[in-house]
Design a protein around this motif. Sequence first.
Motif, PDB file in Angstrom:
ATOM      1  N   GLN A  20      -2.248  -6.229 -11.219  1.00 51.87           N
ATOM      2  CA  GLN A  20      -3.542  -6.191 -11.881  1.00 51.87           C
ATOM      3  C   GLN A  20      -4.278  -7.518 -11.752  1.00 51.87           C
ATOM      4  O   GLN A  20      -5.210  -7.800 -12.508  1.00 51.87           O
ATOM      5  CB  GLN A  20      -3.361  -5.809 -13.346  1.00 51.87           C
ATOM      6  CG  GLN A  20      -2.845  -4.390 -13.491  1.00 51.87           C
ATOM      7  CD  GLN A  20      -2.700  -3.978 -14.933  1.00 51.87           C
ATOM      8  OE1 GLN A  20      -3.362  -4.496 -15.817  1.00 51.87           O
ATOM      9  NE2 GLN A  20      -1.830  -3.022 -15.177  1.00 51.87           N
ATOM     10  N   VAL A  27       0.848  -1.196   0.000  1.00 53.82           N
ATOM     11  CA  VAL A  27       0.000   0.000   0.000  1.00 53.82           C
ATOM     12  C   VAL A  27       0.884   1.248   0.000  1.00 53.82           C
ATOM     13  O   VAL A  27       2.061   1.171   0.337  1.00 53.82           O
ATOM     14  CB  VAL A  27      -0.955   0.034   1.221  1.00 53.82           C
ATOM     15  CG1 VAL A  27      -1.884  -1.168   1.219  1.00 53.82           C
ATOM     16  CG2 VAL A  27      -0.191   0.121   2.527  1.00 53.82           C
ATOM     17  N   LYS A  28       0.306   2.369  -0.370  1.00 56.61           N
ATOM     18  CA  LYS A  28       1.043   3.636  -0.324  1.00 56.61           C
ATOM     19  C   LYS A  28       0.729   4.416   0.945  1.00 56.61           C
ATOM     20  O   LYS A  28       1.584   5.090   1.493  1.00 56.61           O
ATOM     21  CB  LYS A  28       0.716   4.491  -1.550  1.00 56.61           C
ATOM     22  CG  LYS A  28       1.266   3.907  -2.825  1.00 56.61           C
ATOM     23  CD  LYS A  28       0.943   4.760  -4.018  1.00 56.61           C
ATOM     24  CE  LYS A  28       1.487   4.068  -5.264  1.00 56.61           C
ATOM     25  NZ  LYS A  28       0.918   4.582  -6.487  1.00 56.61           N
ATOM     26  N   ALA A  40       2.893  -0.164  -4.721  1.00 55.58           N
ATOM     27  CA  ALA A  40       1.517  -0.472  -4.311  1.00 55.58           C
ATOM     28  C   ALA A  40       0.546  -0.240  -5.451  1.00 55.58           C
ATOM     29  O   ALA A  40       0.663   0.714  -6.210  1.00 55.58           O
ATOM     30  CB  ALA A  40       1.133   0.391  -3.123  1.00 55.58           C
ATOM     31  N   GLY A  41      -0.411  -1.149  -5.585  1.00 52.39           N
ATOM     32  CA  GLY A  41      -1.480  -0.999  -6.558  1.00 52.39           C
ATOM     33  C   GLY A  41      -1.098  -1.322  -7.988  1.00 52.39           C
ATOM     34  O   GLY A  41      -1.896  -1.111  -8.893  1.00 52.39           O
ATOM     35  N   THR A  42       0.102  -1.829  -8.216  1.00 48.49           N
ATOM     36  CA  THR A  42       0.522  -2.124  -9.587  1.00 48.49           C
ATOM     37  C   THR A  42       0.146  -3.534 -10.027  1.00 48.49           C
ATOM     38  O   THR A  42       0.188  -3.835 -11.212  1.00 48.49           O
ATOM     39  CB  THR A  42       2.043  -1.931  -9.762  1.00 48.49           C
ATOM     40  OG1 THR A  42       2.739  -2.803  -8.867  1.00 48.49           O
ATOM     41  CG2 THR A  42       2.443  -0.488  -9.485  1.00 48.49           C
ATOM     42  N   LYS A  81     -11.656  -3.561  -4.535  1.00 53.30           N
ATOM     43  CA  LYS A  81     -10.301  -3.027  -4.410  1.00 53.30           C
ATOM     44  C   LYS A  81     -10.115  -2.280  -3.096  1.00 53.30           C
ATOM     45  O   LYS A  81     -11.060  -1.697  -2.565  1.00 53.30           O
ATOM     46  CB  LYS A  81      -9.996  -2.079  -5.577  1.00 53.30           C
ATOM     47  CG  LYS A  81      -9.936  -2.781  -6.919  1.00 53.30           C
ATOM     48  CD  LYS A  81      -9.611  -1.810  -8.031  1.00 53.30           C
ATOM     49  CE  LYS A  81      -9.543  -2.533  -9.374  1.00 53.30           C
ATOM     50  NZ  LYS A  81      -9.263  -1.608 -10.477  1.00 53.30           N
ATOM     51  N   ASP A  82      -8.881  -2.317  -2.610  1.00 54.06           N
ATOM     52  CA  ASP A  82      -8.539  -1.506  -1.446  1.00 54.06           C
ATOM     53  C   ASP A  82      -8.220  -0.091  -1.935  1.00 54.06           C
ATOM     54  O   ASP A  82      -8.261   0.174  -3.143  1.00 54.06           O
ATOM     55  CB  ASP A  82      -7.414  -2.154  -0.632  1.00 54.06           C
ATOM     56  CG  ASP A  82      -6.030  -2.029  -1.252  1.00 54.06           C
ATOM     57  OD1 ASP A  82      -5.873  -1.453  -2.351  1.00 54.06           O
ATOM     58  OD2 ASP A  82      -5.074  -2.531  -0.628  1.00 54.06           O
ATOM     59  N   ASP A 129      -5.586   1.441  -2.523  1.00 51.62           N
ATOM     60  CA  ASP A 129      -4.467   1.523  -3.456  1.00 51.62           C
ATOM     61  C   ASP A 129      -4.711   0.771  -4.756  1.00 51.62           C
ATOM     62  O   ASP A 129      -3.839   0.702  -5.614  1.00 51.62           O
ATOM     63  CB  ASP A 129      -3.189   1.000  -2.795  1.00 51.62           C
ATOM     64  CG  ASP A 129      -2.646   2.001  -1.796  1.00 51.62           C
ATOM     65  OD1 ASP A 129      -2.165   3.052  -2.234  1.00 51.62           O
ATOM     66  OD2 ASP A 129      -2.731   1.747  -0.584  1.00 51.62           O
ATOM     67  N   GLY A 130      -5.894   0.174  -4.904  1.00 54.98           N
ATOM     68  CA  GLY A 130      -6.218  -0.533  -6.132  1.00 54.98           C
ATOM     69  C   GLY A 130      -5.870  -2.009  -6.116  1.00 54.98           C
ATOM     70  O   GLY A 130      -5.992  -2.684  -7.136  1.00 54.98           O
ATOM     71  N   ASN A 131      -5.425  -2.534  -4.967  1.00 55.57           N
ATOM     72  CA  ASN A 131      -5.181  -3.976  -4.864  1.00 55.57           C
ATOM     73  C   ASN A 131      -6.506  -4.710  -4.974  1.00 55.57           C
ATOM     74  O   ASN A 131      -7.496  -4.333  -4.336  1.00 55.57           O
ATOM     75  CB  ASN A 131      -4.512  -4.322  -3.525  1.00 55.57           C
ATOM     76  CG  ASN A 131      -3.116  -3.766  -3.438  1.00 55.57           C
ATOM     77  OD1 ASN A 131      -2.255  -4.088  -4.244  1.00 55.57           O
ATOM     78  ND2 ASN A 131      -2.891  -2.919  -2.458  1.00 55.57           N
TER      79      ASN A 131
END
Length: 125
Positions: free
Chosen positions: A61, A13-14, A57-59, A113-114, A116-118
């Motif tokens: 897909q 996460v960021k 974080a979030g990269t 998604k969380d 951060d996009g996870n």
Amino acid sequence: MLANRNAMATIAVKDLAAARKFYGDKLGLTPLESAEEGVLTYQSGTATIVVYVSQFAGTNQATACTWSVGDEFDAIMKALKAKGVTFEHYDLPGMTRQGDAHVAGDFKGAWFKDPDGNILHILNR
């Protein structure tokens, strides 16, 4: 060698404060003590989820973590939605959508998604 060992989900996460609110408040995971700076640790059933700060974080897909929730699937979806979780809609081969759930036979799954996009997933198994 690893067959009898527990695995843990490790999610980048960021923003640790936003992650704390999401994983603790929205998902209701039990926080555990963490001696490391920039790391949150949660209990989820018998599993551990580690949330840590990373520039990447979030990269991812693809799905980062899945919960098998059995017969409580519909109730858990409803509770998550009530806490502001937004479900993703995908075009998946062999699946139809019933509301926010993706369905194939007796399988039901939902993705969200969380902050951060996870991508996180629940399923009814």
